[in-house]
Every structure is written in structure tokens, then in C-alpha cells.
Design an enzyme around this catalytic site. Structure first.
Site, PDB file in Angstrom:
ATOM      1  CE  LYS A 127      52.402 -17.335 -38.603  1.00 51.59           C
ATOM      2  NZ  LYS A 127      52.894 -18.600 -39.147  1.00 51.59           N
ATOM      3  CG  ASP A 167      51.291 -20.222 -36.380  1.00 56.98           C
ATOM      4  OD1 ASP A 167      52.098 -20.741 -37.155  1.00 56.98           O
ATOM      5  OD2 ASP A 167      51.623 -19.793 -35.263  1.00 56.98           O
TER       6      ASP A 167
HETATM    7  N1  LIG Z   1      50.147 -25.331 -38.373  1.00 55.97           N
HETATM    8  C1  LIG Z   1      50.921 -25.198 -39.447  1.00 55.97           C
HETATM    9  O1  LIG Z   1      50.552 -25.558 -40.551  1.00 55.97           O
HETATM   10  C2  LIG Z   1      52.293 -24.650 -39.306  1.00 55.97           C
HETATM   11  C3  LIG Z   1      52.859 -24.394 -38.078  1.00 55.97           C
HETATM   12  N2  LIG Z   1      54.156 -24.009 -38.002  1.00 55.97           N
HETATM   13  C4  LIG Z   1      54.790 -23.747 -36.718  1.00 55.97           C
HETATM   14  O2  LIG Z   1      54.818 -24.963 -35.964  1.00 55.97           O
HETATM   15  C5  LIG Z   1      54.772 -24.666 -34.555  1.00 55.97           C
HETATM   16  C6  LIG Z   1      53.630 -25.431 -33.912  1.00 55.97           C
HETATM   17  O3  LIG Z   1      52.401 -25.031 -34.524  1.00 55.97           O
HETATM   18  P1  LIG Z   1      51.077 -25.916 -34.458  1.00 55.97           P
HETATM   19  O4  LIG Z   1      51.430 -27.336 -34.259  1.00 55.97           O
HETATM   20  O5  LIG Z   1      50.263 -25.527 -35.621  1.00 55.97           O
HETATM   21  O6  LIG Z   1      50.401 -25.329 -33.175  1.00 55.97           O
HETATM   22  P2  LIG Z   1      49.472 -26.071 -32.100  1.00 55.97           P
HETATM   23  O7  LIG Z   1      48.794 -24.995 -31.378  1.00 55.97           O
HETATM   24  O8  LIG Z   1      48.662 -27.135 -32.760  1.00 55.97           O
HETATM   25  O9  LIG Z   1      50.545 -26.811 -31.176  1.00 55.97           O
HETATM   26  C7  LIG Z   1      51.573 -26.143 -30.505  1.00 55.97           C
HETATM   27  C8  LIG Z   1      52.168 -27.133 -29.511  1.00 55.97           C
HETATM   28  O10 LIG Z   1      53.332 -26.575 -28.950  1.00 55.97           O
HETATM   29  C9  LIG Z   1      53.252 -26.677 -27.527  1.00 55.97           C
HETATM   30  N3  LIG Z   1      53.992 -25.567 -26.943  1.00 55.97           N
HETATM   31  C10 LIG Z   1      53.726 -24.251 -27.034  1.00 55.97           C
HETATM   32  N4  LIG Z   1      54.656 -23.559 -26.349  1.00 55.97           N
HETATM   33  C11 LIG Z   1      55.526 -24.470 -25.860  1.00 55.97           C
HETATM   34  C12 LIG Z   1      56.705 -24.385 -25.089  1.00 55.97           C
HETATM   35  N5  LIG Z   1      57.169 -23.208 -24.686  1.00 55.97           N
HETATM   36  N6  LIG Z   1      57.364 -25.540 -24.800  1.00 55.97           N
HETATM   37  C13 LIG Z   1      56.904 -26.726 -25.218  1.00 55.97           C
HETATM   38  N7  LIG Z   1      55.769 -26.863 -25.942  1.00 55.97           N
HETATM   39  C14 LIG Z   1      55.110 -25.750 -26.248  1.00 55.97           C
HETATM   40  C15 LIG Z   1      51.777 -26.618 -27.213  1.00 55.97           C
HETATM   41  O11 LIG Z   1      51.505 -27.183 -25.964  1.00 55.97           O
HETATM   42  C16 LIG Z   1      51.229 -27.459 -28.355  1.00 55.97           C
HETATM   43  O12 LIG Z   1      51.356 -28.828 -28.059  1.00 55.97           O
HETATM   44  C17 LIG Z   1      54.690 -23.143 -34.471  1.00 55.97           C
HETATM   45  O13 LIG Z   1      56.003 -22.617 -34.395  1.00 55.97           O
HETATM   46  C18 LIG Z   1      54.096 -22.751 -35.816  1.00 55.97           C
HETATM   47  O14 LIG Z   1      54.402 -21.418 -36.178  1.00 55.97           O
HETATM   48  C19 LIG Z   1      54.941 -23.897 -39.116  1.00 55.97           C
HETATM   49  C20 LIG Z   1      54.430 -24.137 -40.346  1.00 55.97           C
HETATM   50  C21 LIG Z   1      53.034 -24.433 -40.552  1.00 55.97           C
HETATM   51  O1  LIG Z   2      49.132 -22.257 -44.485  1.00 55.20           O
HETATM   52  C1  LIG Z   2      49.458 -21.096 -44.375  1.00 55.20           C
HETATM   53  O2  LIG Z   2      49.055 -20.187 -45.081  1.00 55.20           O
HETATM   54  C2  LIG Z   2      50.421 -20.639 -43.315  1.00 55.20           C
HETATM   55  C3  LIG Z   2      51.176 -21.683 -42.598  1.00 55.20           C
HETATM   56  C4  LIG Z   2      52.050 -20.982 -41.618  1.00 55.20           C
HETATM   57  O3  LIG Z   2      51.580 -20.175 -40.845  1.00 55.20           O
HETATM   58  C5  LIG Z   2      53.480 -21.189 -41.638  1.00 55.20           C
HETATM   59  O4  LIG Z   2      54.004 -21.700 -42.625  1.00 55.20           O
HETATM   60  O5  LIG Z   2      54.149 -20.809 -40.659  1.00 55.20           O
END
Ligand SMILES: NC(=O)C1=CN([C@@H]2O[C@H](COP(=O)(O)OP(=O)(O)OC[C@H]3O[C@@H](n4cnc5c(N)ncnc54)[C@H](O)[C@@H]3O)[C@@H](O)[C@H]2O)C=CC1
Ligand SMILES: O=C(O)CCC(=O)C(=O)O
Length: 443
Positions: A127, A167
Site C-alpha cells: 500500500k 484508493d
Molecule cells: N477504491 C477501491 O477499489 C477500494 C477501496 N477500499 C476502501 O474503501 C474506502 C473508500 O474508498 P474509495 O471509495 O475508493 O475512496 P473515495 O475517495 O472515492 O471516497 C471516499 C469517501 O469517503 C468519504 N469520507 C472520508 N472520510 C470520511 C469520514 N471521516 N466520514 C464520512 N465519510 C468520509 C469521502 O467524503 C468520500 O465520499 C477506503 O477505506 C478504501 O481503503 C477498499 C477496497 C478497494
Molecule cells: O486494486 C488494488 O490493487 C488495490 C485495491 C485496494 O487498495 C484495496 O483493496 O484496499
């Protein structure tokens, strides 16, 4: 290695002072692993597998200097935590957020090792990211930052070494700028990043994969209980990539979704979202408070979380530790029977205890949100054989992978009265990595 759990944890604590998130993640996993190893694989103690797993193979930290639109010099810190490469190249996202620090990236990289193993694909765990805050930055500033970040990172990554992705704060736009700079520096068009655009090496369904995969997993949980998602009420937190596609798939599977949120507050629509409402919500950016002007039955609750609203299913999809003990108690008291983590470690240790004590279905992120990295793994495969599978093919493979993760959780987590998905995911993710480490000798 110490065969006493408390001794083991106190050694990890001493080696990693001031890293609360990392220690939280280590405890969440090793509490299940310790008894399992004692009973089934005492040789892992001699080989110090847990001590090696909790020490990153490599951490790279570097300065990122860039010019903002006012020609002022800005300095940020970049990182890549290369946690474990026993079963494949390091793989995991990049996070750009002011809260980023070494503890958070180490916890995420640690989780990623088990998650990636659960997918069944040959990918190790890593990461990275930066304390850069993309909020309020112009497109040019984002591009200059990404170029500067990659100018250092490029020497540490590669299609067979380490393959970053997105992420929080890193989506398709950022991956494009990072990829462009890597290609310029290396003169090499290679699958060094995933989440690329569909026109230039990306996989169909990667943007949707984490949210869709989450709901495929929830669907497995309900089917295993002889139930269906139809008509179930779901609360979702977050309003980003994961949350958006989780809502979309939940609606397709017949659930009613009543909340989304961001760091400013929670949007509650008692009538439930539909495709048109979601499309409108997506135009609002961070201004979710504007939604009730078009849909007056809805309400925006500034500074509040979604967990107070009565639901059958809770899907935390925002960030770590966003759901605490009092939230968990509220969910259980209101009849919620399933909590599935779209985000990484969104539930605190105390919240998890409430869910396990209540014997509701608690699906940890390393299992439930593995769909994103799974499709990233499929993107790597497509890049290697220089092809692009159609949407249906990738979606079918994603579904099959989520079903197989569910099976693994059942295999290692089924208890007499309920399924302990946390234990199942921890042991199921560990076993392959540990055996690979054992086979590869003391390295
Ligand atoms: N993008 C991916 O493919 C993956 C993401 N994740 C996890 O999913 C989560 C969200 O990631 P994404 O949707 O990709 O990011 P993103 O940046 O697209 O969205 C994050 C969202 O969470 C909100 N947010 C952030 N801090 C907050 C808080 N303290 N309270 C309420 N809302 C809050 C933001 O306003 C935004 O709407 C993270 O924990 C990330 O590590 C896990 C697996 C894969
Ligand atoms: O697609 C990836 O390689 C990573 C996705 C990711 O950051 C996660 O699973 O938390």
C-alpha cells in the site's frame, strides 16, 4: 517465536510505537491466528511466520516537491509499504489524503496481504500514498503532484515487482497522470498500475468492482441463510467510488438504500435512492446537503453518521474507524443482522466485539471488499496476455471470486450457532501466505 499471545503482541507494540492503526489491524488478525497455529501448525512458531508477517519487507518514504498554481513550492511526503511478496508481486492502492501516515499505510498493507490471498490470485500485499490533500486542487496541480510522486516511485515498482492502484483520493484521473509519467520515465508500456482507462490497458468493471463485489458477498451471506436481499433496508456510509457502486448493485439486487454520507454529514432518504436520484447525487460532489432541495422527503444531517437509522444491512464504505462501539450497539438494537465492510477496517475493535457477541453476520473488509483488488488482479492477467475481456466475462469472474471467498470464510469460520466471517477470513487468507513463506525458506 513466542507461543504466548500477550508476549507476541507486546513485542509488536515495542517494535511499532505510535502506530495505533497498524497495531489494531495486527490484533484483529492474530487473535484468530494464534489459536489456529497452536492447534494446527506449531511449526509456524519456529519459523517466526507471524513475526515476519508483521514486519514489512520494505518501506520506501520520499519527498514529493511540486509547484502549485501560484508558483509556490509545496512539499509532501510519499510512501510505499511493500509488506509481503510470498505469493506474488506487491499489490495494493495508493491513498492521497492529509491523514496519511506510516501507521495507516502499514495497517492497509497488512490487511492487503490477507485480502489478496483470499482472492485466490497470485498477488502479494502493499500500500502507499501521500499526505497530499487533493481537495480544492486544480487539475493541473493534481497532474504536477502525480508526476512528481511517480518520478520517485517509478524505480521501486514494476509489473512483476509492485503494482499500485487507486484508493481514497486516487481514481482514474490520478492513475492516468501516474501512468503517463511512468511511461515517460521508463519508455515502457506495461501493466505497472491497475485501474487504468479502458482504452489504454484497463479492465472493464474495475471502477465498479469493490462496490459490486461487496454486494455479491452480502448476497452470498443471505443465500447461505436461505434469505434474499429483496426488500432489505441498507445504510451506506461514504459517497465515493466504493459507496456509489455498492448502492448501485444493492438497488439492482432489490434492496432499499436509505443513506450515503461524507465527512460533512449524512444524507437520509426514507423513500430510498433510485438510479435517477443517484445520478443527481453524483452531480453534487461534496454538497450532499443540496439533495433535499430536489427530493424534499430527504434530510441532510450535518456532522452525523448513518448508523442511527434502522436497517437490516449496514455497509460502511468511507474510512477506517468510522463505526464505533456505540454505533454498533445502535445497529444491533435496531435489528441490523449484517454488517459488511466496503472500507478497510471501518469498525473499531470494540464495535467488532459487539457484532460478534450479538452473533450477527460481520463481514470484514479483507473478505467483503476484495472485489476491487480481485479485478485489479484480472487487469494484470489481461495486460500479461495482451487482451481485454468483455464486461460480462470480468463481472462473472468477479462474482465467482466473491463466492469462493465466501466459501473460504465458511470453511474456516463456521461455528455451531453462526458463521464467524472474521475468523474465517483471517485464517483463510493466512494459510496460503504462511505455506508459501515456509516453502521459500528463511528470507
Ligand atoms: N477504491 C477501491 O477499489 C477500494 C477501496 N477500499 C476502501 O474503501 C474506502 C473508500 O474508498 P474509495 O471509495 O475508493 O475512496 P473515495 O475517495 O472515492 O471516497 C471516499 C469517501 O469517503 C468519504 N469520507 C472520508 N472520510 C470520511 C469520514 N471521516 N466520514 C464520512 N465519510 C468520509 C469521502 O467524503 C468520500 O465520499 C477506503 O477505506 C478504501 O481503503 C477498499 C477496497 C478497494
Ligand atoms: O486494486 C488494488 O490493487 C488495490 C485495491 C485496494 O487498495 C484495496 O483493496 O484496499
Amino acid at each position: 517465536m513466542s507461543k504466548n499471545y500477550n508476549d507476541f503482541i507486546s513485542i509488536v507494540e515495542k517494535r511499532n510505537p505510535n502506530e495505533p492503526e497498524f497495531l489494531q489491524a495486527v490484533k484483529e488478525v492474530t487473535e484468530d491466528l494464534f489459536p489456529y497455529i497452536t492447534e494446527n501448525h506449531p511449526e509456524f512458531f519456529e519459523q517466526k511466520i507471524l513475526e515476519r508477517l508483521t514486519e514489512p519487507e520494505r518501506i520506501i518514504s520520499f519527498r514529493v516537491t511540486w509547484l502549485d498554481d501560484n508558483h509556490e513550492v509545496q512539499v509532501n511526503r510519499g510512501y510505499r509499504v511493500q509488506m509481503n511478496s510470498a505469493i506474488g508481486p506487491y499489490k495494493g492502492g495508493l491513498r492521497f489524503a492529509p491523514s496519511v501516515n506510516q501507521s495507516i499505510l502499514k495497517f492497509l498493507a497488512f490487511e492487503q496481504v490477507f485480502k489478496n490471498s483470499l482472492t485466490g490470485l497470485p498477488i502479494g500485499g502493499g500500500k502507499g500514498g501521500s499526505d497530499f490533500d487533493p481537495k480544492g486542487k486544480s487539475d493541473n496541480e493534481i497532474m504536477r503532484f502525480c508526476q512528481s510522486f511517480m518520478t520517485e516511485l517509478y524505480r521501486h515498482i514494476g509489473a512483476d515487482t509492485d503494482v499500485p492502484a487507486g484508493d481514497i483520493g486516487v481514481g482514474g484521473r490520478e492513475i492516468g497522470y501516474l501512468f503517463g509519467q511512468f511511461k515517460r520515465l521508463q519508455n515502457n508500456f506495461t501493466g505497472v498500475l491497475t485501474g487504468k482507462g479502458e482504452l489504454w490497458g484497463g479492465s472493464y468493471i474495475r471502477p465498479e468492482a469493490t462496490g459490486y463485489g461487496l454486494l455479491y458477498f452480502v448476497d452470498c451471506i443471505f443465500k447461505h441463510q436461505g434469505k434474499s436481499l429483496k426488500g432489505k433496508v441498507a445504510t451506506v456510509s461514504g459517497a465515493g467510488n466504493v459507496a456509489f457502486y455498492a448502492v448501485e448493485k444493492a438497488l439492482q439486487l432489490g434492496a432499499k438504500v436509505i443513506t450515503v454520507s461524507n465527512s460533512l454529514g449524512t444524507l437520509y432518504d426514507p423513500d430510498g435512492f433510485d438510479a435517477e436520484k443517484m445520478a443527481f447525487g453524483a452531480t453534487l460532489g461534496r454538497s450532499l446537503d443540496q439533495y433535499p432541495s430536489k427530493y424534499p422527503n430527504a434530510q441532510f444531517f450535518p456532522g452525523q453518521k448513518p448508523w442511527q437509522f434502522k436497517c437490516d444491512i449496514a455497509l460502511p464504505c468511507a474510512t477506517q474507524n468510522e463505526l464505533d462501539e456505540s454505533d454498533a450497539k445502535m445497529l444491533v438494537a435496531n435489528g441490523c443482522t449484517c454488517v459488511a465492510e466496503g472500507a478497510n477496517m471501518p469498525s473499531t475493535a470494540e464495535a467488532i466485539k459487539v457484532f460478534l457477541d450479538a452473533k450477527i453476520s460481520f463481514a470484514p473488509g479483507k473478505a467483503a471488499n476484495a472485489g476491487g483488488v480481485a479485478v485489479s488482479g484480472l487487469e494484470m492477467s489481461q495486460n500479461s496476455i495482451r487482451t481485454q475481456w468483455c464486461t460480462e466475462e470480468v463481472d462473472n469472474r468477479l462474482k465467482t471470486i466473491m463466492e469462493s471467498i465466501h466459501e473460504t470464510c465458511l470453511k474456516y469460520g463456521k461455528e455451531s450457532e453462526f458463521v464467524n466471517y472474521l475468523k474465517g477470513a483471517n485464517i483463510g487468507g493466512f494459510i496460503k501466505v504462511a505455506n508459501a513463506m515456509k516453502a521459500q525458506g528463511i528470507v
